[in-house]
Design a protein around this motif. Structure first.
Motif, PDB file in Angstrom:
ATOM      1  N   GLU A  60       0.834  -1.204   0.000  1.00 53.39           N
ATOM      2  CA  GLU A  60       0.000   0.000   0.000  1.00 53.39           C
ATOM      3  C   GLU A  60       0.872   1.259   0.000  1.00 53.39           C
ATOM      4  O   GLU A  60       0.616   2.210  -0.735  1.00 53.39           O
ATOM      5  CB  GLU A  60      -0.906  -0.022   1.229  1.00 53.39           C
ATOM      6  N   PHE A  61       1.932   1.246   0.825  1.00 56.46           N
ATOM      7  CA  PHE A  61       2.837   2.388   0.897  1.00 56.46           C
ATOM      8  C   PHE A  61       3.534   2.612  -0.444  1.00 56.46           C
ATOM      9  O   PHE A  61       3.608   3.737  -0.939  1.00 56.46           O
ATOM     10  CB  PHE A  61       3.866   2.176   2.012  1.00 56.46           C
ATOM     11  N   GLU A  62       4.046   1.539  -1.033  1.00 60.84           N
ATOM     12  CA  GLU A  62       4.747   1.665  -2.317  1.00 60.84           C
ATOM     13  C   GLU A  62       3.810   2.189  -3.402  1.00 60.84           C
ATOM     14  O   GLU A  62       4.201   3.041  -4.205  1.00 60.84           O
ATOM     15  CB  GLU A  62       5.345   0.324  -2.727  1.00 60.84           C
ATOM     16  N   LYS A  63       2.581   1.703  -3.438  1.00 64.99           N
ATOM     17  CA  LYS A  63       1.605   2.151  -4.432  1.00 64.99           C
ATOM     18  C   LYS A  63       1.292   3.637  -4.246  1.00 64.99           C
ATOM     19  O   LYS A  63       1.257   4.403  -5.222  1.00 64.99           O
ATOM     20  CB  LYS A  63       0.333   1.316  -4.320  1.00 64.99           C
ATOM     21  N   LYS A  64       1.074   4.027  -3.007  1.00 66.58           N
ATOM     22  CA  LYS A  64       0.765   5.436  -2.718  1.00 66.58           C
ATOM     23  C   LYS A  64       1.943   6.343  -3.086  1.00 66.58           C
ATOM     24  O   LYS A  64       1.750   7.399  -3.691  1.00 66.58           O
ATOM     25  CB  LYS A  64       0.407   5.596  -1.243  1.00 66.58           C
ATOM     26  N   GLN A  65       3.158   5.913  -2.756  1.00 66.71           N
ATOM     27  CA  GLN A  65       4.331   6.734  -3.050  1.00 66.71           C
ATOM     28  C   GLN A  65       4.607   6.801  -4.549  1.00 66.71           C
ATOM     29  O   GLN A  65       5.030   7.843  -5.058  1.00 66.71           O
ATOM     30  CB  GLN A  65       5.559   6.227  -2.294  1.00 66.71           C
ATOM     31  N   LEU A  66       4.376   5.716  -5.259  1.00 68.86           N
ATOM     32  CA  LEU A  66       4.571   5.715  -6.707  1.00 68.86           C
ATOM     33  C   LEU A  66       3.633   6.723  -7.369  1.00 68.86           C
ATOM     34  O   LEU A  66       4.062   7.521  -8.216  1.00 68.86           O
ATOM     35  CB  LEU A  66       4.344   4.316  -7.285  1.00 68.86           C
ATOM     36  N   ALA A  67       2.370   6.716  -6.984  1.00 69.14           N
ATOM     37  CA  ALA A  67       1.405   7.674  -7.535  1.00 69.14           C
ATOM     38  C   ALA A  67       1.810   9.105  -7.192  1.00 69.14           C
ATOM     39  O   ALA A  67       1.760  10.002  -8.049  1.00 69.14           O
ATOM     40  CB  ALA A  67       0.004   7.368  -7.010  1.00 69.14           C
ATOM     41  N   HIS A  68       2.226   9.312  -5.945  1.00 68.11           N
ATOM     42  CA  HIS A  68       2.640  10.659  -5.520  1.00 68.11           C
ATOM     43  C   HIS A  68       3.900  11.096  -6.264  1.00 68.11           C
ATOM     44  O   HIS A  68       4.002  12.244  -6.697  1.00 68.11           O
ATOM     45  CB  HIS A  68       2.867  10.688  -4.008  1.00 68.11           C
ATOM     46  N   ARG A  69       4.839  10.181  -6.421  1.00 73.05           N
ATOM     47  CA  ARG A  69       6.097  10.493  -7.118  1.00 73.05           C
ATOM     48  C   ARG A  69       5.813  10.892  -8.570  1.00 73.05           C
ATOM     49  O   ARG A  69       6.399  11.857  -9.067  1.00 73.05           O
ATOM     50  CB  ARG A  69       7.035   9.296  -7.078  1.00 73.05           C
ATOM     51  N   GLU A  70       4.933  10.166  -9.231  1.00 67.68           N
ATOM     52  CA  GLU A  70       4.601  10.504 -10.618  1.00 67.68           C
ATOM     53  C   GLU A  70       4.011  11.903 -10.713  1.00 67.68           C
ATOM     54  O   GLU A  70       4.361  12.683 -11.596  1.00 67.68           O
ATOM     55  CB  GLU A  70       3.629   9.473 -11.198  1.00 67.68           C
ATOM     56  N   LYS A  71       3.123  12.227  -9.789  1.00 75.61           N
ATOM     57  CA  LYS A  71       2.519  13.565  -9.757  1.00 75.61           C
ATOM     58  C   LYS A  71       3.574  14.642  -9.475  1.00 75.61           C
ATOM     59  O   LYS A  71       3.624  15.680 -10.136  1.00 75.61           O
ATOM     60  CB  LYS A  71       1.418  13.604  -8.693  1.00 75.61           C
ATOM     61  N   THR A  72       4.443  14.364  -8.521  1.00 73.47           N
ATOM     62  CA  THR A  72       5.473  15.330  -8.137  1.00 73.47           C
ATOM     63  C   THR A  72       6.494  15.540  -9.255  1.00 73.47           C
ATOM     64  O   THR A  72       6.875  16.680  -9.548  1.00 73.47           O
ATOM     65  CB  THR A  72       6.181  14.874  -6.847  1.00 73.47           C
ATOM     66  N   VAL A  73       6.919  14.454  -9.879  1.00 73.12           N
ATOM     67  CA  VAL A  73       7.884  14.563 -10.978  1.00 73.12           C
ATOM     68  C   VAL A  73       7.277  15.360 -12.136  1.00 73.12           C
ATOM     69  O   VAL A  73       7.952  16.206 -12.739  1.00 73.12           O
ATOM     70  CB  VAL A  73       8.368  13.168 -11.435  1.00 73.12           C
ATOM     71  N   ALA A  74       6.014  15.109 -12.440  1.00 69.09           N
ATOM     72  CA  ALA A  74       5.344  15.869 -13.503  1.00 69.09           C
ATOM     73  C   ALA A  74       5.314  17.357 -13.164  1.00 69.09           C
ATOM     74  O   ALA A  74       5.573  18.210 -14.023  1.00 69.09           O
ATOM     75  CB  ALA A  74       3.933  15.337 -13.727  1.00 69.09           C
ATOM     76  N   GLN A  75       5.025  17.679 -11.917  1.00 66.06           N
ATOM     77  CA  GLN A  75       4.994  19.083 -11.476  1.00 66.06           C
ATOM     78  C   GLN A  75       6.394  19.699 -11.550  1.00 66.06           C
ATOM     79  O   GLN A  75       6.552  20.831 -12.006  1.00 66.06           O
ATOM     80  CB  GLN A  75       4.432  19.167 -10.047  1.00 66.06           C
ATOM     81  N   MET A  76       7.401  18.956 -11.115  1.00 62.77           N
ATOM     82  CA  MET A  76       8.772  19.468 -11.168  1.00 62.77           C
ATOM     83  C   MET A  76       9.217  19.699 -12.612  1.00 62.77           C
ATOM     84  O   MET A  76       9.887  20.687 -12.914  1.00 62.77           O
ATOM     85  CB  MET A  76       9.727  18.503 -10.472  1.00 62.77           C
ATOM     86  N   ARG A  77       8.845  18.810 -13.504  1.00 65.06           N
ATOM     87  CA  ARG A  77       9.188  18.985 -14.928  1.00 65.06           C
ATOM     88  C   ARG A  77       8.484  20.207 -15.506  1.00 65.06           C
ATOM     89  O   ARG A  77       9.062  20.937 -16.307  1.00 65.06           O
ATOM     90  CB  ARG A  77       8.831  17.730 -15.713  1.00 65.06           C
TER      91      ARG A  77
END
Length: 123
Positions: A60-77
């Motif tokens: 559950e933690f890995e899934k939540k962090q993966l989704a958050h990371r994708e959102k954050t990386v998109a925002q940073m880009r």
């Protein structure tokens, strides 16, 4: 100066050049403020998304962090692209201004890079 109308012509020409210079300086200041605001926006990004008082399973933690990371990386880009575009548009003004201006531009880009690094460290 003794010729009829020469002083009026000179003053009008000087005002035109001063207005052009003012517009260039204003555009640079606006670009600089835009870059600073984008760095601030970047510093507000979070690298982890953890709810308080919740126990996660590893999956559950890995899934939540993966989704958050994708959102954050998109925002940073997105932020990085805006900063790069702003610098590109601003650099056009100074392209043909000589070696000394190039050195100052290089120092400015280095300063922007340091601001970006500081913003990422605050994430």
């Amino acid at each position: 100066w003794s010729s009829k109308g020469i002083s009026e012509f000179y003053v009008a020409d000087a005002r035109m050049h001063a207005a052009s210079l003012r517009a260039t300086v204003q555009a640079y200041l606006e670009a600089n403020n835009s870059v600073a605001a984008l760095c601030h926006e970047l510093s507000n990004e979070t690298l982890l998304d953890v709810e308080q008082r919740k126990v996660y399973s590893i999956e559950e933690f890995e899934k939540k962090q993966l989704a958050h990371r994708e959102k954050t990386v998109a925002q940073m880009r997105r932020i990085h692209a805006k900063i790069a575009r702003t610098l590109q548009q601003t650099s056009v003004v100074f392209e043909k201004d000589g070696r000394e201006v190039d050195e100052h531009w290089g120092a400015y880009v280095h300063k922007v890079n340091e601001m970006l690094q500081a913003s990422v460290k605050q994430c």
